[in-house]
Structure formats: structure tokens, C-alpha cells
Design a protein around this motif. Structure first.
Motif, short mmCIF file in Angstrom:
data_model
loop_
_atom_site.label_atom_id
_atom_site.label_comp_id
_atom_site.label_asym_id
_atom_site.label_seq_id
_atom_site.Cartn_x
_atom_site.Cartn_y
_atom_site.Cartn_z
N ASP A 1 11.31 -2.79 -6.86
CA ASP A 1 10.25 -2.03 -7.51
C ASP A 1 9.24 -1.61 -6.44
OD1 ASP A 1 7.93 -1.21 -8.84
OD2 ASP A 1 8.09 -2.76 -10.38
N PRO A 2 8.97 -0.31 -6.29
CA PRO A 2 8.05 0.16 -5.25
C PRO A 2 6.64 -0.45 -5.36
CG PRO A 2 9.20 2.01 -6.23
CD PRO A 2 9.56 0.81 -7.04
N SER A 3 6.23 -0.83 -6.55
CA SER A 3 4.89 -1.42 -6.69
C SER A 3 4.81 -2.81 -6.06
CB SER A 3 4.49 -1.48 -8.17
OG SER A 3 5.24 -2.46 -8.85
N GLU A 4 5.97 -3.39 -5.73
CA GLU A 4 5.99 -4.70 -5.09
C GLU A 4 6.12 -4.61 -3.58
OE1 GLU A 4 8.05 -7.10 -8.81
OE2 GLU A 4 9.29 -6.63 -7.06
N GLU A 5 6.00 -3.39 -3.04
CA GLU A 5 6.08 -3.20 -1.59
C GLU A 5 4.80 -2.58 -1.08
OE1 GLU A 5 10.03 -2.35 0.32
OE2 GLU A 5 10.15 -1.13 -1.50
N ARG A 6 4.43 -2.98 0.13
CA ARG A 6 3.24 -2.40 0.76
C ARG A 6 3.52 -0.94 1.10
NH1 ARG A 6 -0.44 -6.07 2.55
NH2 ARG A 6 0.28 -8.19 2.81
N GLU A 7 2.48 -0.14 1.02
CA GLU A 7 2.58 1.23 1.51
C GLU A 7 2.62 1.16 3.03
OE1 GLU A 7 2.82 4.09 -0.23
OE2 GLU A 7 2.83 2.95 -2.09
N ASP A 8 3.23 2.14 3.69
CA ASP A 8 3.33 2.12 5.15
C ASP A 8 1.97 2.03 5.82
OD1 ASP A 8 6.06 2.24 5.09
OD2 ASP A 8 6.15 4.41 5.28
N ASP A 9 0.96 2.62 5.21
CA ASP A 9 -0.35 2.63 5.85
C ASP A 9 -1.24 1.45 5.44
OD1 ASP A 9 -0.75 3.45 3.26
OD2 ASP A 9 -1.96 5.19 3.76
#
Length: 142
Positions: free
Chosen positions: A117-125
Motif C-alpha cells: 500500500d503506497p500510504s505505508e511507504e515514505r515519499e522519496d522526498d
């Protein structure tokens, strides 16, 4: 997005936007990060080795549809991991395909496939280390 949800909810036991791993034998396992976000070592443990993100053919569409991030073992083919037709089918239902690859054998993902789930990953920045009271991250000089 509704069409994507229909395609995923019928044949698969998990909600479309919850992280899970599927092994080559078709075993599904729901997974959660230890903290708020997944760490590199956690993702590596899911695929049993260095990770490689499976690219979505249209990153803009992926963001618009809250696409799952898909990870595999980077050395899976070299290590001769077994094919994962179940993971490949789910990836294709999410819009990922390997059409650009000439060898049909390369169109099937191998080893365990992690759908995150993308909400469980840090954004690149996003900062790995939150700034201290002076605006410095950990390890930055005074």
C-alpha cells in the motif's frame, strides 16, 4: 478505480489497498510494517533478498488510482526462483504488464511478490531523520 476494485475483490481475499505477499505456490499473507512505514530490511525480508520495484507502465495513472507498489527479488531470475503465476496475474490486474519484454519466459514474475500500500511507504522526498530543534537531521554537522 471502481473497475480495478471489482477486478481485485472478486478473485482475491484481501482488500485492494492492504499490503500483502503472494508466494509462488499461491499462498497469500497480509503484511504490515513494524512502524508507520516499511523499512528496506522489512521489504527485503518479504521477497527474501534485494528488492526491485516492478514499474507501472503509466506512473501518473498509478498515482491517480492509488496503485499498489509491487516488489520482487532483484536477483530472482539469476537465483532461479520459481515462477509466480499468481503474483503475475494480480500485477496484470493492477495494470502492470511485461509486454515490452521479448522473451515470454520473462513475462512471469518469480519468487515471492510483495504488493505494498503506497500510504505505508515514505515519499522519496521525506526526511529519514526528522529535523532537530535547529532544523538539522541526524548526522548533520553543527
Amino acid at each position: 478505480m471502481n473497475e480495478l476494485r471489482k477486478r481485485l475483490t472478486a478473485p482475491f481475499p484481501f482488500a485492494p489497498m492492504s499490503s500483502f505477499v503472494i508466494t509462488p505456490d499461491g499462498t497469500y499473507q497480509r503484511v504490515h510494517p513494524k512502524g508507520t512505514y516499511w523499512g528496506l530490511e522489512e521489504l527485503q525480508a518479504l521477497v527474501e533478498g534485494d528488492i526491485e520495484r516492478v514499474p507501472h507502465p503509466d506512473p501518473v495513472e498509478a498515482r491517480d488510482e492509488a496503485q499498489m507498489n509491487i516488489y520482487v527479488n532483484e536477483e530472482g531470475r539469476l537465483d532461479e526462483l520459481p515462477p509466480n503465476p499468481h503474483g503475475t496475474r494480480i500485477a496484470e490486474a493492477l495494470g502492470v504488464n511485461q509486454r515490452g519484454w521479448n522473451d515470454p519466459a520473462l513475462r512471469t514474475l518469480v519468487g515471492s511478490v510483495a504488493f505494498i500500500d503506497p500510504s505505508e511507504e515514505r515519499e522519496d522526498d521525506e526526511d529519514e531523520d526528522p529535523p532537530d530543534e535547529y532544523g538539522r537531521g541526524e548526522g548533520e554537522a553543527d
